[in-house]
Write a protein that holds these residues in place. Sequence first.
Motif, mmCIF file in Angstrom:
data_model
loop_
_atom_site.group_PDB
_atom_site.id
_atom_site.type_symbol
_atom_site.label_atom_id
_atom_site.label_comp_id
_atom_site.label_asym_id
_atom_site.label_seq_id
_atom_site.Cartn_x
_atom_site.Cartn_y
_atom_site.Cartn_z
ATOM 1 N N THR A 294 -0.984 -5.664 15.363
ATOM 2 C CA THR A 294 -0.107 -5.998 14.236
ATOM 3 C C THR A 294 0.325 -4.799 13.408
ATOM 4 N N GLY A 295 -0.377 -3.677 13.524
ATOM 5 C CA GLY A 295 -0.101 -2.503 12.710
ATOM 6 C C GLY A 295 -0.753 -2.547 11.345
ATOM 7 N N GLU A 296 -1.369 -3.675 10.984
ATOM 8 C CA GLU A 296 -1.990 -3.811 9.657
ATOM 9 C C GLU A 296 -3.187 -2.887 9.513
ATOM 10 N N CYS A 297 -3.308 -2.269 8.350
ATOM 11 C CA CYS A 297 -4.480 -1.448 8.051
ATOM 12 C C CYS A 297 -5.621 -2.403 7.719
ATOM 13 N N LEU A 298 -6.709 -2.330 8.460
ATOM 14 C CA LEU A 298 -7.838 -3.226 8.253
ATOM 15 C C LEU A 298 -8.679 -2.809 7.056
ATOM 16 N N ASP A 299 -8.460 -1.597 6.553
ATOM 17 C CA ASP A 299 -9.175 -1.117 5.371
ATOM 18 C C ASP A 299 -8.373 -1.329 4.092
ATOM 19 N N ASP A 300 -7.053 -1.476 4.209
ATOM 20 C CA ASP A 300 -6.171 -1.664 3.057
ATOM 21 C C ASP A 300 -4.957 -2.460 3.526
ATOM 22 N N PRO A 301 -5.013 -3.803 3.450
ATOM 23 C CA PRO A 301 -3.934 -4.641 3.983
ATOM 24 C C PRO A 301 -2.549 -4.371 3.399
ATOM 25 N N ALA A 302 -2.448 -3.589 2.344
ATOM 26 C CA ALA A 302 -1.138 -3.243 1.789
ATOM 27 C C ALA A 302 -0.408 -2.221 2.660
ATOM 28 N N ALA A 303 -1.138 -1.527 3.522
ATOM 29 C CA ALA A 303 -0.535 -0.505 4.389
ATOM 30 C C ALA A 303 -0.372 -1.062 5.804
ATOM 31 N N ARG A 304 0.625 -0.557 6.496
ATOM 32 C CA ARG A 304 0.917 -1.059 7.838
ATOM 33 C C ARG A 304 1.664 0.004 8.638
ATOM 34 N N LEU A 305 1.430 0.002 9.938
ATOM 35 C CA LEU A 305 2.208 0.806 10.875
ATOM 36 C C LEU A 305 3.226 -0.108 11.537
ATOM 37 N N PRO A 306 4.434 0.381 11.809
ATOM 38 C CA PRO A 306 5.359 -0.449 12.594
ATOM 39 C C PRO A 306 4.822 -0.608 14.015
ATOM 40 N N THR A 307 5.133 -1.716 14.643
ATOM 41 C CA THR A 307 4.741 -1.957 16.036
ATOM 42 C C THR A 307 5.998 -2.091 16.886
ATOM 43 N N PHE A 308 5.852 -1.808 18.179
ATOM 44 C CA PHE A 308 6.980 -1.826 19.103
ATOM 45 C C PHE A 308 6.583 -2.528 20.390
ATOM 46 N N PRO A 309 7.527 -3.262 20.994
ATOM 47 C CA PRO A 309 7.249 -3.854 22.299
ATOM 48 C C PRO A 309 6.997 -2.753 23.328
ATOM 49 N N VAL A 310 6.005 -2.965 24.182
ATOM 50 C CA VAL A 310 5.671 -1.989 25.219
ATOM 51 C C VAL A 310 5.340 -2.752 26.493
ATOM 52 N N ARG A 311 5.671 -2.156 27.636
ATOM 53 C CA ARG A 311 5.400 -2.823 28.910
ATOM 54 C C ARG A 311 5.180 -1.805 30.016
ATOM 55 N N ARG A 312 4.561 -2.282 31.073
ATOM 56 C CA ARG A 312 4.436 -1.518 32.317
ATOM 57 C C ARG A 312 5.496 -2.083 33.260
ATOM 58 N N HIS A 313 6.355 -1.191 33.750
ATOM 59 C CA HIS A 313 7.458 -1.629 34.600
ATOM 60 C C HIS A 313 7.666 -0.594 35.708
ATOM 61 N N ASP A 314 7.535 -1.019 36.954
ATOM 62 C CA ASP A 314 7.712 -0.105 38.093
ATOM 63 C C ASP A 314 6.880 1.160 37.942
ATOM 64 N N GLU A 315 5.615 0.990 37.579
ATOM 65 C CA GLU A 315 4.645 2.095 37.418
ATOM 66 C C GLU A 315 5.001 3.070 36.298
ATOM 67 N N MET A 316 5.923 2.675 35.426
ATOM 68 C CA MET A 316 6.246 3.455 34.230
ATOM 69 C C MET A 316 5.836 2.636 33.003
ATOM 70 N N VAL A 317 5.497 3.345 31.940
ATOM 71 C CA VAL A 317 5.251 2.699 30.664
ATOM 72 C C VAL A 317 6.520 2.859 29.841
ATOM 73 N N GLU A 318 7.005 1.735 29.310
ATOM 74 C CA GLU A 318 8.265 1.725 28.581
ATOM 75 C C GLU A 318 8.067 1.108 27.197
ATOM 76 N N ILE A 319 8.837 1.598 26.218
ATOM 77 C CA ILE A 319 8.829 1.074 24.855
ATOM 78 C C ILE A 319 10.238 0.649 24.490
ATOM 79 N N ALA A 320 10.340 -0.452 23.766
ATOM 80 C CA ALA A 320 11.633 -0.908 23.242
ATOM 81 C C ALA A 320 11.695 -0.539 21.762
ATOM 82 N N VAL A 321 12.767 0.098 21.377
ATOM 83 C CA VAL A 321 12.993 0.444 19.981
ATOM 84 C C VAL A 321 14.327 -0.151 19.577
ATOM 85 N N PRO A 322 14.348 -0.921 18.479
ATOM 86 C CA PRO A 322 15.619 -1.548 18.066
ATOM 87 C C PRO A 322 16.660 -0.513 17.663
#
Length: 108
Positions: A80-108
């Motif tokens: 989720t990207g949520e900081c477990l020590d301080d729920p007010a902070a967060r990292l953005p998350t991105f879709p990620v997949r394994r496709h044809d032996e490559m690791v790929e990320i989707a960025v809007p």
Amino acid sequence: MTTWHPICPWEALAPACGVPALLAAEPVALFRTHDDELYAVGNVDPFCGAGVMSRGIVGDRAGEPTVASPMLKQVFSLRTGECLDDPAARLPTFPVRRHDEMVEIAVP
């Protein structure tokens, strides 16, 4: 429409190690856990502003996959990207997949 960006070959992504990437001016940290799950979160630590999350310590907290910042040690959920020590902070998350032996990320 989702555009997938190849990051690295699957074999090159070692378990419990992060890989930094820059996609569409977005700094991303890519992780493969010991059980071969893939996660992508923002690479900038929200507490200090440094692009270091890809160098964080991968682990889990009560079954939740996590990464701890190498700077100030706050722990973030890789799901989720949520900081477990301080729920007010967060990292953005991105879709990620394994496709044809490559690791790929989707960025809007």
